[in-house]
Write an enzyme that holds these catalytic residues in place. Structure first.
Site, PDB file in Angstrom:
ATOM      1  N   GLY A 278       0.449   1.845   7.103  1.00 13.55           N
ATOM      2  CA  GLY A 278      -0.528   1.145   7.942  1.00 13.55           C
ATOM      3  C   GLY A 278      -1.456   0.227   7.177  1.00 13.55           C
ATOM      4  O   GLY A 278      -2.444  -0.264   7.708  1.00 13.55           O
TER       5      GLY A 278
ATOM      6  N   GLU B  70       0.128  12.011   7.763  1.00 12.62           N
ATOM      7  CA  GLU B  70      -1.061  12.131   8.621  1.00 12.62           C
ATOM      8  C   GLU B  70      -1.266  13.581   9.037  1.00 12.62           C
ATOM      9  O   GLU B  70      -2.405  14.036   9.197  1.00 12.62           O
ATOM     10  CB  GLU B  70      -0.914  11.193   9.835  1.00 12.62           C
ATOM     11  CG  GLU B  70      -1.147   9.744   9.417  1.00 12.62           C
ATOM     12  CD  GLU B  70      -0.347   8.711  10.198  1.00 12.62           C
ATOM     13  OE1 GLU B  70       0.131   9.013  11.302  1.00 12.62           O
ATOM     14  OE2 GLU B  70      -0.197   7.584   9.681  1.00 12.62           O
TER      15      GLU B  70
ATOM     16  N   HIS C 111       4.694  14.737   8.224  1.00 12.56           N
ATOM     17  CA  HIS C 111       4.162  13.377   8.053  1.00 12.56           C
ATOM     18  C   HIS C 111       2.829  13.447   7.295  1.00 12.56           C
ATOM     19  O   HIS C 111       2.057  14.388   7.484  1.00 12.56           O
ATOM     20  CB  HIS C 111       3.966  12.727   9.428  1.00 12.56           C
ATOM     21  CG  HIS C 111       3.698  11.257   9.313  1.00 12.56           C
ATOM     22  ND1 HIS C 111       2.447  10.772   9.008  1.00 12.56           N
ATOM     23  CD2 HIS C 111       4.517  10.184   9.395  1.00 12.56           C
ATOM     24  CE1 HIS C 111       2.512   9.444   8.925  1.00 12.56           C
ATOM     25  NE2 HIS C 111       3.761   9.071   9.161  1.00 12.56           N
TER      26      HIS C 111
ATOM     27  N   GLU D 156       7.507   8.300   2.193  1.00  9.60           N
ATOM     28  CA  GLU D 156       6.451   7.429   2.710  1.00  9.60           C
ATOM     29  C   GLU D 156       5.242   7.506   1.790  1.00  9.60           C
ATOM     30  O   GLU D 156       4.420   8.422   1.921  1.00  9.60           O
ATOM     31  CB  GLU D 156       6.035   7.865   4.116  1.00  9.60           C
ATOM     32  CG  GLU D 156       7.139   7.803   5.144  1.00  9.60           C
ATOM     33  CD  GLU D 156       6.579   7.703   6.559  1.00  9.60           C
ATOM     34  OE1 GLU D 156       6.922   6.747   7.243  1.00  9.60           O
ATOM     35  OE2 GLU D 156       5.780   8.564   6.961  1.00  9.60           O
TER      36      GLU D 156
ATOM     37  N   GLY E   8       6.395   2.626  11.482  1.00  8.16           N
ATOM     38  CA  GLY E   8       5.230   2.928  12.318  1.00  8.16           C
ATOM     39  C   GLY E   8       4.876   1.707  13.160  1.00  8.16           C
ATOM     40  O   GLY E   8       5.498   1.421  14.181  1.00  8.16           O
TER      41      GLY E   8
ATOM     42  N   ASN F 134       8.340   5.675  14.626  1.00 10.03           N
ATOM     43  CA  ASN F 134       7.306   6.683  14.863  1.00 10.03           C
ATOM     44  C   ASN F 134       6.155   5.979  15.575  1.00 10.03           C
ATOM     45  O   ASN F 134       5.409   5.225  14.964  1.00 10.03           O
ATOM     46  CB  ASN F 134       6.856   7.253  13.506  1.00 10.03           C
ATOM     47  CG  ASN F 134       5.691   8.209  13.643  1.00 10.03           C
ATOM     48  OD1 ASN F 134       5.296   8.570  14.752  1.00 10.03           O
ATOM     49  ND2 ASN F 134       5.123   8.626  12.517  1.00 10.03           N
TER      50      ASN F 134
ATOM     51  N   SER G 208       4.609   0.397   6.048  1.00  5.54           N
ATOM     52  CA  SER G 208       4.527  -1.049   6.280  1.00  5.54           C
ATOM     53  C   SER G 208       5.881  -1.752   6.243  1.00  5.54           C
ATOM     54  O   SER G 208       5.990  -2.868   5.735  1.00  5.54           O
ATOM     55  CB  SER G 208       3.543  -1.697   5.292  1.00  5.54           C
ATOM     56  OG  SER G 208       2.248  -1.167   5.470  1.00  5.54           O
TER      57      SER G 208
ATOM     58  N   LYS H 201       3.528   7.194  16.806  1.00  6.48           N
ATOM     59  CA  LYS H 201       2.231   7.842  16.555  1.00  6.48           C
ATOM     60  C   LYS H 201       1.453   8.003  17.881  1.00  6.48           C
ATOM     61  O   LYS H 201       2.070   8.194  18.924  1.00  6.48           O
ATOM     62  CB  LYS H 201       1.450   7.062  15.492  1.00  6.48           C
ATOM     63  CG  LYS H 201       2.289   6.864  14.215  1.00  6.48           C
ATOM     64  CD  LYS H 201       1.502   6.379  13.034  1.00  6.48           C
ATOM     65  CE  LYS H 201       2.443   6.227  11.840  1.00  6.48           C
ATOM     66  NZ  LYS H 201       1.772   5.793  10.634  1.00  6.48           N
TER      67      LYS H 201
HETATM   68  P1  13P Z   1       3.517   1.894   9.198  1.00  9.67           P
HETATM   69  O1  13P Z   1       4.913   1.321   9.336  1.00  9.67           O
HETATM   70  O2  13P Z   1       2.599   1.516  10.292  1.00  9.67           O
HETATM   71  O3  13P Z   1       2.964   1.635   7.827  1.00  9.67           O
HETATM   72  O4  13P Z   1       3.685   3.487   9.318  1.00  9.67           O
HETATM   73  C1  13P Z   1       4.631   4.148   8.575  1.00  9.67           C
HETATM   74  C2  13P Z   1       4.719   5.545   9.027  1.00  9.67           C
HETATM   75  O5  13P Z   1       3.818   6.329   8.814  1.00  9.67           O
HETATM   76  C3  13P Z   1       5.909   5.945   9.787  1.00  9.67           C
HETATM   77  O6  13P Z   1       5.973   7.324   9.928  1.00  9.67           O
END
Ligand code: 13P
Length: 253
Positions: free
Chosen positions: A175, A99, A97, A169, A236, A11, A215, A13
């Protein structure tokens, strides 16, 4: 027990301009050429989809989108429809997601309407669930995730479930560099599988692909992906570097 093929998705983003996205996709496609033991998907930003499609076409890397509208078409300023995604070659979409849930206020029923639309239109879905730190500390992780699964899958039949992958997640691990321990993640995955068993059947719950996200890095991927109930990763930050994303793919035993 059902043998589940691993599924690694990136992803991206809100990162990568078109040229950068094309370069990254090229590196991933080249590095993943010989991979046969897992399904691979990358989800660039909307603006890069059509150019990235040219790179992944005919390869073992699928093209995904990070979101879509719950409406088919019409007066929805700023939204992207499922037909628009199909038009540029997208075959999977990330829905729900954290976010989207937290920053843009997407609720379970809205997420459910997108999942139902995607299934109706025969588009694969990665359906994201996960608890916040506050919810985990209050001992509510299992309850929150179970409710998200139940509400998100309302009206989804056993047959339709073949379009759906679930991604667990934990919000506090996204992140942040904090990863759920292999055991903590696997415990939630197990609860999700038990929920699917109650909603559908044991056979189906055993077939379901449940990814972990939060992560995931080359250093922790091997251990996470070897857990009984963890069938892949939604990556991510580490999916923005071909070397790291490929190392995660190659960590599958
Ligand atoms: P990170 O791998 O940056 O923690 O993000 C995970 C994520 O939100 C994937 O959709």
């Amino acid at each position: 027990m059902a043998v589940r093929k691993k599924y690694i998705a990136g992803n991206w983003k809100m990162n990568k301009l078109t040229d950068e996205a094309v370069s990254l996709a090229k590196e991933i496609v080249e590095g993943a050429q010989k991979v046969t033991n897992c399904k691979i998907m990358i989800a660039p930003p909307y603006t890069a989809l059509s150019e990235v499609k040219k790179i992944v076409k005919g390869t073992n890397v699928l093209l995904g989108a990070q979101n879509m509208s719950n409406e088919k078409s019409g007066a929805h300023t700023g939204e992207i429809s499922i037909d628009m995604l199909k038009d540029v070659g997208v075959s999977a979409v990330i829905i729900g997601h954290s976010e989207r849930r937290i920053i843009y206020g997407e609720k379970d029923d809205f997420i459910n309407s997108k999942i139902l639309l995607a299934i109706k239109e025969k588009m694969d879905v990665i359906f994201c669930v996960g608890e916040t730190l506050k919810e985990r500390e209050a001992g509510k992780a299992f309850e929150i995730v179970t409710n998200q699964v139940v509400n998100g899958l309302k009206g989804v039949t056993e047959k339709d479930l073949s379009f759906v992958t679930i991604a667990y997640e934990p919000v506090w691990a996204i992140g942040t560099g904090k990863t759920a321990t292999d055991k903590d993640a696997d415990d939630v995955h197990k609860v999700i599988r038990e929920t699917l068993e109650k909603l559908y059947s044991k056979e189906l719950a055993q077939k379901m692909i449940i990814q972990y996200g939060g992560s995931v890095k080359p250093e922790n991927a091997g251990a996470l992906l070897s857990m009984e109930n963890i069938d892949g990763a939604l990556v991510g930050g580490a999916s923005l570097k071909a070397e790291q994303f490929l190392a995660i793919i190659n960590s599958i035993k």
